[in-house]
Design an enzyme around this catalytic site. Structure first.
Site, mmCIF file in Angstrom:
data_model
loop_
_atom_site.group_PDB
_atom_site.id
_atom_site.type_symbol
_atom_site.label_atom_id
_atom_site.label_comp_id
_atom_site.label_asym_id
_atom_site.label_seq_id
_atom_site.Cartn_x
_atom_site.Cartn_y
_atom_site.Cartn_z
ATOM 1 N N ASN A 249 -0.652 -3.895 -11.344
ATOM 2 C CA ASN A 249 -1.065 -3.041 -12.453
ATOM 3 C C ASN A 249 -2.251 -2.139 -12.112
ATOM 4 O O ASN A 249 -2.346 -1.027 -12.617
ATOM 5 C CB ASN A 249 -1.374 -3.913 -13.674
ATOM 6 C CG ASN A 249 -1.205 -3.140 -14.962
ATOM 7 O OD1 ASN A 249 -0.289 -2.322 -15.085
ATOM 8 N ND2 ASN A 249 -2.094 -3.359 -15.899
ATOM 9 N N LYS B 34 4.418 -9.792 -2.918
ATOM 10 C CA LYS B 34 3.387 -10.688 -3.458
ATOM 11 C C LYS B 34 3.638 -12.138 -3.075
ATOM 12 O O LYS B 34 3.056 -13.047 -3.660
ATOM 13 C CB LYS B 34 3.319 -10.518 -4.970
ATOM 14 C CG LYS B 34 2.859 -9.124 -5.360
ATOM 15 C CD LYS B 34 2.840 -8.956 -6.847
ATOM 16 C CE LYS B 34 2.594 -7.510 -7.195
ATOM 17 N NZ LYS B 34 2.778 -7.302 -8.640
ATOM 18 N N ARG C 128 2.303 -4.465 -19.981
ATOM 19 C CA ARG C 128 1.145 -4.349 -19.098
ATOM 20 C C ARG C 128 0.273 -3.202 -19.587
ATOM 21 O O ARG C 128 0.776 -2.205 -20.104
ATOM 22 C CB ARG C 128 1.604 -4.068 -17.660
ATOM 23 C CG ARG C 128 2.645 -5.047 -17.122
ATOM 24 C CD ARG C 128 2.143 -6.478 -17.109
ATOM 25 N NE ARG C 128 0.946 -6.640 -16.304
ATOM 26 C CZ ARG C 128 0.945 -6.746 -14.967
ATOM 27 N NH1 ARG C 128 2.084 -6.714 -14.304
ATOM 28 N NH2 ARG C 128 -0.177 -6.886 -14.309
ATOM 29 N N PRO D 101 -2.493 -10.771 -8.943
ATOM 30 C CA PRO D 101 -2.998 -10.243 -7.676
ATOM 31 C C PRO D 101 -2.031 -9.189 -7.145
ATOM 32 O O PRO D 101 -0.833 -9.330 -7.275
ATOM 33 C CB PRO D 101 -3.001 -11.462 -6.751
ATOM 34 C CG PRO D 101 -2.908 -12.655 -7.631
ATOM 35 C CD PRO D 101 -2.185 -12.193 -8.857
ATOM 36 N N GLU D 102 -2.577 -8.147 -6.544
ATOM 37 C CA GLU D 102 -1.725 -7.097 -6.005
ATOM 38 C C GLU D 102 -1.391 -7.398 -4.552
ATOM 39 O O GLU D 102 -1.986 -8.284 -3.939
ATOM 40 C CB GLU D 102 -2.464 -5.765 -6.065
ATOM 41 C CG GLU D 102 -3.134 -5.547 -7.389
ATOM 42 C CD GLU D 102 -2.674 -4.309 -8.097
ATOM 43 O OE1 GLU D 102 -2.032 -3.456 -7.469
ATOM 44 O OE2 GLU D 102 -2.953 -4.199 -9.286
#
Ligand SMILES: [Zn+2]
Length: 268
Positions: free
Chosen positions: A170, A55, A246, A2-3
């Site tokens: 990402n 985060k 990533r 999750p961003e």
């Protein structure tokens, strides 16, 4: 993962649902949490507020107690009415906070700990965070400075380094680099301050827009490998990048591989 915008949205939803309520029951599968709850019960405390830093999601209780959780890849907080059926299986439950009116349930959260406000300020994971891109007082100059302090790193990896700038994941790494027309593989040292600032500004704008309008997001490059670029029609490329491998998505035509030359302004 999750961003920052997802965590912030979750924090706001939890805050709206829970702030001001009194905990009637606390349950967790983490022994460290239940030990504290045994010695100094969470039940009976008021939930003062819920906020996000980078985060990390922070639930502040009365009596100087904070529950810090980090979602990593699959963690999430849900809000339910008492007795309502959960949307994830019981074995993924990690924490339950009941208030008699609303239950908050954390699923698959890998990092969870109790701290005092003072401890929290000293926690390395928070203390070393770079400026939070979604904070009201976001310090862009400091973020640009911290990114510039990573000259040998690619710009894509630097954007994910939470000690340089907190909150970008990402998705917005890829999207911001596309919109700013910067190659994800450019070494930080090859980019001007103005270009780094442009990338960070772009990420800020995209993420802020997404907090209010998450349902309608349509990506430029993220998860669009093999599809035509929405701007020029070239095929979007995909490659694993960095120590964490990533996925990076980019348009070779739009995202200038030679950052020393002129980067045209994004027409968005
Ligand atoms: Zn393109």
């Amino acid at each position: 993962m999750p961003e920052g915008d997802t965590i912030l949205r979750a924090a706001r939803a939890l805050h709206r649902a829970l702030a001001g309520r009194t905990v009637t029951r606390f349950e967790s599968v983490f022994p460290r949490l239940t030990r504290l709850d045994h010695d100094s019960p969470v039940s009976g405390r008021t939930i003062d507020r819920i906020d996000a830093r980078g985060k990390h999601l922070l639930i502040h209780f009365s009596g100087d107690l904070v529950l810090r959780t980090h979602m990593r890849m699959h963690g999430s907080w849900h809000i339910y009415r008492p007795g309502e059926r959960w949307q994830r299986p019981r074995h993924q439950m990690r924490i339950v906070i009941e208030t008699g009116v609303i239950d908050a349930v954390a699923f698959d959260v890998p990092v969870a700990e109790f701290a005092t406000e003072t401890d929290l300020a000293r926690t390395p994971a928070l203390r070393d965070l770079g400026p939070d891109i979604l904070a009201v007082d976001f310090k862009i100059d400091e973020a640009v400075e911290r990114i510039a302090e990573r000259p040998g790193m690619s710009i894509a990896e630097a954007l994910l380094d939470q000690r340089a700038i907190a909150g970008i994941g990402n998705i917005y790494k890829n999207e911001a680099l596309f919109v700013a027309r910067v190659s994800p593989f450019s070494a930080v040292e090859s980019l001007s301050r103005e270009t780094i600032e442009k990338v960070v500004m772009t990420a800020t704008k995209l993420m802020r827009a997404n907090i209010s309008d998450a349902a309608r997001r349509r990506f430029w490059v993220y998860e669009r490998g093999g599809k035509p670029c929405r701007r020029c029609g070239s095929i979007i490329q995909r490659q694993k990048q960095g120590v964490e491998a990533r996925s990076t998505y980019w348009c070779g035509a739009c995202q200038n591989p030679n950052p020393k030359s002129q980067i045209p302004s994004a027409k968005t």
